[in-house]
Write a protein that holds these residues in place. Sequence first.
Motif, PDB file in Angstrom:
ATOM      1  N   LYS A 114      39.461  76.820  74.273  1.00  0.00           N
ATOM      2  CA  LYS A 114      38.176  76.230  73.892  1.00  0.00           C
ATOM      3  C   LYS A 114      37.667  75.284  74.975  1.00  0.00           C
ATOM      4  CE  LYS A 114      39.831  76.672  69.158  1.00  0.00           C
ATOM      5  NZ  LYS A 114      40.061  76.058  67.841  1.00  0.00           N
ATOM      6  N   ALA A 115      37.978  75.652  76.233  1.00  0.00           N
ATOM      7  CA  ALA A 115      37.593  74.821  77.369  1.00  0.00           C
ATOM      8  C   ALA A 115      36.084  74.723  77.535  1.00  0.00           C
ATOM      9  CB  ALA A 115      38.223  75.369  78.650  1.00  0.00           C
ATOM     10  N   ASP A 116      35.340  75.630  76.910  1.00  0.00           N
ATOM     11  CA  ASP A 116      33.882  75.582  76.987  1.00  0.00           C
ATOM     12  C   ASP A 116      33.306  74.395  76.224  1.00  0.00           C
ATOM     13  OD1 ASP A 116      33.062  76.908  74.062  1.00  0.00           O
ATOM     14  OD2 ASP A 116      34.924  77.696  74.911  1.00  0.00           O
ATOM     15  N   LYS A 117      34.133  73.698  75.455  1.00  0.00           N
ATOM     16  CA  LYS A 117      33.671  72.527  74.711  1.00  0.00           C
ATOM     17  C   LYS A 117      33.355  71.358  75.643  1.00  0.00           C
ATOM     18  CE  LYS A 117      34.340  74.398  70.627  1.00  0.00           C
ATOM     19  NZ  LYS A 117      33.207  74.718  69.719  1.00  0.00           N
ATOM     20  N   PHE A 118      33.800  71.449  76.913  1.00  0.00           N
ATOM     21  CA  PHE A 118      33.568  70.387  77.882  1.00  0.00           C
ATOM     22  C   PHE A 118      32.865  70.936  79.113  1.00  0.00           C
ATOM     23  CE2 PHE A 118      37.315  68.973  75.523  1.00  0.00           C
ATOM     24  CZ  PHE A 118      36.965  67.656  75.202  1.00  0.00           C
ATOM     25  N   ASN A 119      32.085  70.086  79.755  1.00  0.00           N
ATOM     26  CA  ASN A 119      31.519  70.438  81.039  1.00  0.00           C
ATOM     27  C   ASN A 119      32.613  70.409  82.100  1.00  0.00           C
ATOM     28  OD1 ASN A 119      28.887  70.746  80.033  1.00  0.00           O
ATOM     29  ND2 ASN A 119      28.482  68.547  80.237  1.00  0.00           N
ATOM     30  N   ALA A 120      32.288  70.897  83.294  1.00  0.00           N
ATOM     31  CA  ALA A 120      33.304  71.108  84.329  1.00  0.00           C
ATOM     32  C   ALA A 120      34.093  69.850  84.676  1.00  0.00           C
ATOM     33  CB  ALA A 120      32.641  71.667  85.588  1.00  0.00           C
ATOM     34  N   ALA A 121      33.420  68.714  84.869  1.00  0.00           N
ATOM     35  CA  ALA A 121      34.126  67.499  85.305  1.00  0.00           C
ATOM     36  C   ALA A 121      35.110  66.982  84.258  1.00  0.00           C
ATOM     37  CB  ALA A 121      33.119  66.420  85.690  1.00  0.00           C
ATOM     38  N   PRO A 122      34.684  66.759  83.007  1.00  0.00           N
ATOM     39  CA  PRO A 122      35.662  66.298  82.018  1.00  0.00           C
ATOM     40  C   PRO A 122      36.748  67.325  81.733  1.00  0.00           C
ATOM     41  CG  PRO A 122      33.533  66.735  80.983  1.00  0.00           C
ATOM     42  CD  PRO A 122      33.318  66.772  82.448  1.00  0.00           C
TER      43      PRO A 122
ATOM     44  N   VAL B  26      56.406  89.126  76.901  1.00  0.00           N
ATOM     45  CA  VAL B  26      55.758  87.826  77.065  1.00  0.00           C
ATOM     46  C   VAL B  26      55.164  87.457  75.713  1.00  0.00           C
ATOM     47  CG1 VAL B  26      53.903  86.554  78.179  1.00  0.00           C
ATOM     48  CG2 VAL B  26      55.263  88.176  79.512  1.00  0.00           C
ATOM     49  N   ALA B  27      55.532  86.280  75.227  1.00  0.00           N
ATOM     50  CA  ALA B  27      55.120  85.872  73.886  1.00  0.00           C
ATOM     51  C   ALA B  27      53.989  84.846  73.940  1.00  0.00           C
ATOM     52  CB  ALA B  27      56.312  85.291  73.130  1.00  0.00           C
ATOM     53  N   PHE B  28      53.058  84.978  73.009  1.00  0.00           N
ATOM     54  CA  PHE B  28      51.980  84.020  72.825  1.00  0.00           C
ATOM     55  C   PHE B  28      52.322  83.158  71.609  1.00  0.00           C
ATOM     56  CE2 PHE B  28      50.004  86.533  75.861  1.00  0.00           C
ATOM     57  CZ  PHE B  28      48.698  86.135  76.134  1.00  0.00           C
ATOM     58  N   ALA B  29      52.338  81.851  71.793  1.00  0.00           N
ATOM     59  CA  ALA B  29      52.671  80.932  70.717  1.00  0.00           C
ATOM     60  C   ALA B  29      51.676  79.777  70.710  1.00  0.00           C
ATOM     61  CB  ALA B  29      54.099  80.396  70.881  1.00  0.00           C
ATOM     62  N   GLY B  30      51.629  79.072  69.581  1.00  0.00           N
ATOM     63  CA  GLY B  30      50.745  77.917  69.493  1.00  0.00           C
ATOM     64  C   GLY B  30      50.420  77.577  68.066  1.00  0.00           C
ATOM     65  N   ARG B  31      49.762  76.457  67.892  1.00  0.00           N
ATOM     66  CA  ARG B  31      49.331  76.050  66.568  1.00  0.00           C
ATOM     67  C   ARG B  31      48.369  77.081  65.996  1.00  0.00           C
ATOM     68  NH1 ARG B  31      50.240  70.890  65.045  1.00  0.00           N
ATOM     69  NH2 ARG B  31      48.286  70.741  63.889  1.00  0.00           N
ATOM     70  N   SER B  32      48.294  77.106  64.683  1.00  0.00           N
ATOM     71  CA  SER B  32      47.539  78.167  64.014  1.00  0.00           C
ATOM     72  C   SER B  32      46.048  78.155  64.332  1.00  0.00           C
ATOM     73  CB  SER B  32      47.740  78.058  62.494  1.00  0.00           C
ATOM     74  OG  SER B  32      49.093  78.232  62.163  1.00  0.00           O
TER      75      SER B  32
ATOM     76  N   ARG C 174      41.037  69.955  73.169  1.00  0.00           N
ATOM     77  CA  ARG C 174      40.666  68.663  72.573  1.00  0.00           C
ATOM     78  C   ARG C 174      41.861  67.955  71.941  1.00  0.00           C
ATOM     79  NH1 ARG C 174      36.235  71.383  68.805  1.00  0.00           N
ATOM     80  NH2 ARG C 174      38.070  72.746  68.611  1.00  0.00           N
ATOM     81  N   HIS C 175      42.953  68.714  71.694  1.00  0.00           N
ATOM     82  CA  HIS C 175      44.133  68.143  71.022  1.00  0.00           C
ATOM     83  C   HIS C 175      45.409  68.706  71.634  1.00  0.00           C
ATOM     84  CE1 HIS C 175      41.112  66.996  68.063  1.00  0.00           C
ATOM     85  NE2 HIS C 175      40.789  68.267  67.922  1.00  0.00           N
ATOM     86  N   PRO C 176      45.663  68.451  72.925  1.00  0.00           N
ATOM     87  CA  PRO C 176      46.842  69.040  73.561  1.00  0.00           C
ATOM     88  C   PRO C 176      48.124  68.261  73.273  1.00  0.00           C
ATOM     89  CG  PRO C 176      45.646  67.719  75.157  1.00  0.00           C
ATOM     90  CD  PRO C 176      44.845  67.680  73.875  1.00  0.00           C
ATOM     91  N   LEU C 177      49.252  68.948  73.490  1.00  0.00           N
ATOM     92  CA  LEU C 177      50.575  68.323  73.476  1.00  0.00           C
ATOM     93  C   LEU C 177      50.906  67.606  72.176  1.00  0.00           C
ATOM     94  CD1 LEU C 177      50.663  67.016  77.156  1.00  0.00           C
ATOM     95  CD2 LEU C 177      51.894  68.969  76.213  1.00  0.00           C
ATOM     96  N   LYS C 178      50.734  68.322  71.082  1.00  0.00           N
ATOM     97  CA  LYS C 178      51.227  67.820  69.803  1.00  0.00           C
ATOM     98  C   LYS C 178      52.754  67.883  69.810  1.00  0.00           C
ATOM     99  CE  LYS C 178      47.180  67.274  67.750  1.00  0.00           C
ATOM    100  NZ  LYS C 178      46.688  65.958  67.293  1.00  0.00           N
ATOM    101  N   ASP C 179      53.377  67.269  68.810  1.00  0.00           N
ATOM    102  CA  ASP C 179      54.838  67.187  68.791  1.00  0.00           C
ATOM    103  C   ASP C 179      55.501  68.562  68.880  1.00  0.00           C
ATOM    104  OD1 ASP C 179      54.750  64.452  68.666  1.00  0.00           O
ATOM    105  OD2 ASP C 179      55.086  64.332  66.501  1.00  0.00           O
ATOM    106  N   THR C 180      54.977  69.536  68.125  1.00  0.00           N
ATOM    107  CA  THR C 180      55.584  70.868  68.144  1.00  0.00           C
ATOM    108  C   THR C 180      55.379  71.554  69.494  1.00  0.00           C
ATOM    109  OG1 THR C 180      53.592  71.537  66.955  1.00  0.00           O
ATOM    110  CG2 THR C 180      55.627  71.388  65.686  1.00  0.00           C
ATOM    111  N   ASP C 181      54.259  71.281  70.158  1.00  0.00           N
ATOM    112  CA  ASP C 181      54.040  71.820  71.503  1.00  0.00           C
ATOM    113  C   ASP C 181      55.082  71.256  72.464  1.00  0.00           C
ATOM    114  OD1 ASP C 181      51.693  73.107  70.590  1.00  0.00           O
ATOM    115  OD2 ASP C 181      50.492  71.320  71.007  1.00  0.00           O
TER     116      ASP C 181
END
Length: 215
Positions: free
Chosen positions: A148-156, A31-37, A121-128
Amino acid sequence: METPTLNFRKVHFVTSAPDIRHLPSDDGVEVAFAGRSNAGKSSALNALTQQKNLARTSKTPGRTQLINLFEVEPGKRLVDLPGYGYAQVPEEMKRKWQASLSEYLQKRSSLKGLVLLMDIRHPLKDTDRQLLGWASGNDLPVLVLLTKADKFNAAPRKNIVQQVRRDVLEFAGDIRVEPFSSLKGIGIDRLASILTDWYLNPSLDDLSASLDDTL
């Protein structure tokens, strides 16, 4: 009765390789982990395994320069792929990293699942999107972790997750989207559960479709 999750605390480092020719035999399940740097791959791996230094973290994104391989148990491996799209490194070196990433995804037959990390905060960029389209075309299951989901409260946070879930429907593949925070422990149990299912129930044949080399 739910299947107990694998013990990811026993994960240990196996090797680092510049390309797939330097990896161990292409068998078992990976299982591979990938993503922006800057998406937090190393932090996610450390949180999953409860090992602070399993994968190196850095305040400077782009430090994962090699394909890093870890063993969960015999025949079951985690792979930390080079990050893409951000690293402040010479262009020639960046192309080399991205070539090894593309080669791994296209040619490694033991690859049975992809964890794609995106900053919430920045999902679904072109490479994603490119990776999601390729994975969907190859019937490769994907778990999107909105880090980094802790950057938002539960509702947002919930609203963003739901929006991304709607957005990925265009790919028509086996794509799940979950919030994640290595800092607050959000989503770690869900990650462990999904990975356990992939390791114990692999169902993917050899991948053959090409992945654009512009990652």
